[in-house]
Design a protein around this motif. Structure first.
Motif, PDB file in Angstrom:
ATOM      1  N   PHE A 132     -39.880 -37.013 -66.076  1.00  0.00           N
ATOM      2  CA  PHE A 132     -41.164 -36.697 -65.885  1.00  0.00           C
ATOM      3  C   PHE A 132     -41.490 -35.269 -66.251  1.00  0.00           C
ATOM      4  N   ASP A 152     -46.030 -35.066 -69.802  1.00  0.00           N
ATOM      5  CA  ASP A 152     -46.263 -36.457 -69.475  1.00  0.00           C
ATOM      6  C   ASP A 152     -47.528 -36.233 -68.406  1.00  0.00           C
ATOM      7  N   ARG A 154     -51.015 -38.328 -68.615  1.00  0.00           N
ATOM      8  CA  ARG A 154     -51.149 -39.264 -67.775  1.00  0.00           C
ATOM      9  C   ARG A 154     -52.910 -38.697 -67.251  1.00  0.00           C
ATOM     10  N   MET A 169     -42.492 -42.084 -64.897  1.00  0.00           N
ATOM     11  CA  MET A 169     -41.709 -41.396 -65.566  1.00  0.00           C
ATOM     12  C   MET A 169     -41.773 -41.960 -66.984  1.00  0.00           C
ATOM     13  N   HIS A 170     -40.905 -41.163 -67.831  1.00  0.00           N
ATOM     14  CA  HIS A 170     -40.869 -41.870 -69.143  1.00  0.00           C
ATOM     15  C   HIS A 170     -39.326 -42.305 -69.213  1.00  0.00           C
TER      16      HIS A 170
END
Length: 333
Positions: free
Chosen positions: A257, A261, A265, A281-282
């Motif tokens: 993350f 990100d 979000r 998370m990615h």
């Protein structure tokens, strides 16, 4: 009484260019002639150097000496132990640096340089093998040499045909040809070159591993999959790397993350207050081994437009993290 200084006439631009082009043309022709006459003697010298248990001792006087210094340096940096010995100093004690295990590469355009030829009988008495690089094929140097490398030129590039120009270019190029033939025969690689250039940019790029520059231990930002958003943000802020790894209970990487990100979000309206790191998370982040070259980490960042890479072991467990700043501080990039 002061003698008035002679002021040379100004040289026209066209004349200067014509002279420069003529110089280059003469030197190119000399190199082409050298390439055409390379023969078995060159191969024999390469083979002799390959089996020499000692070092290649390069020697030469004047301009040939300057070329010799460069040849010795090139040989040494490409896998052939070599050093330069000044002929005049050799006559006053430095000859003691040469042993019967060495091979001497003696350079003289005429082959009759007094400082050089005076050493030849002493070298032969020691049983030292001599490769002569000369344009004087009937010279004293040629007669004392075990192998003769012909560096003769039709004429010097100097308009007076006096200053060593084409002849030193041929000497230098032949030295490079020896070095490249030797490094190829030895299977010399870029990594080997870097070992003799640890202080240079190439050495840093080819010797520095990810393990040498990565953050490790408590310096690596990490959270568990089930940790909440507050914990995730505290970890990112505390470790100052703009990201945090997300791992499972065994320390295996599950995702990452980043600050980017977080921005995305917020932009898409995600409710962050009750979200877990696993949800935010990615997945499938870019990872690298600690044994990889640091330059590989730099290329990975450039390729994917990221600023940090997670470092994992063979079981995908997190062992470190490398940031672009770390690579810049190590002068890898």
């Amino acid at each position: 009484m002061n003698t008035p200084m002679h002021t040379p006439p100004l040289l026209g631009a066209s004349q200067a260019l014509a002279m420069a082009r003529e110089t280059l043309a003469i030197e190119i022709q000399s190199l082409q002639a050298l390439a055409q006459r390379l023969d078995e003697s060159f191969v024999q010298v390469v083979q002799a150097i390959l089996v020499t248990p000692g070092r290649v001792v390069v020697t030469g006087m004047g301009k040939s000496g300057h070329i010799g210094c460069k040849i010795a340096a090139t040989l040494a940096s490409t896998g052939t132990p070599a050093f330069f010995m000044h002929p005049a100093e050799a006559s006053h004690g430095d000859l003691g640096m040469v042993t019967s295990k060495d091979l001497v590469l003696a350079i003289s355009n005429s082959g009759e340089s007094n400082e050089l030829t005076s050493l030849l009988p002493a070298l032969k008495r020691q049983g030292v093998r001599i490769a002569g690089m000369t344009g004087g094929l009937q010279s004293s140097l040629a007669k004392y040499s075990d192998w003769v490398l012909d560096t003769s030129v039709e004429r010097e590039a100097c308009p007076l045909n006096l200053a060593p120009t084409a002849s030193t270019t041929v000497q230098l190029a032949l030295g490079d040809a020896l070095a490249t033939a030797l490094l190829d025969a030895r299977g010399f690689k870029a990594e080997d070159f870097a070992l003799s250039h640890p202080g240079g940019s190439l050495g840093r790029r080819l010797l520095t591993r990810v393990r040498d520059v990565m953050r490790s231990g408590d310096d690596v930002p990490r959270v568990l999959v089930a940790d909440g958003f507050d914990r995730l943000m505290r970890e990112i802020s505390a470790k100052n790397m703009g990201a945090s790894a997300v791992v499972d209970a065994e320390g295996r990487v599950q995702g990452i993350f980043t600050d980017g990100d977080l921005r995305r979000r917020i932009e898409d309206g995600t409710d962050l207050r009750h979200a877990t790191a696993g949800a935010l998370m990615h997945k499938h982040p870019r990872t690298i081994s600690e044994e990889a070259l640091a330059v590989d980490a730099a290329q990975l960042m450039e390729q994917h437009g990221i600023t940090s890479v997670l470092v994992v072991d063979a079981q995908s467990r997190l062992v470190g993290m490398v940031h672009i700043r770390d690579l810049m501080l190590a002068k890898v990039i």
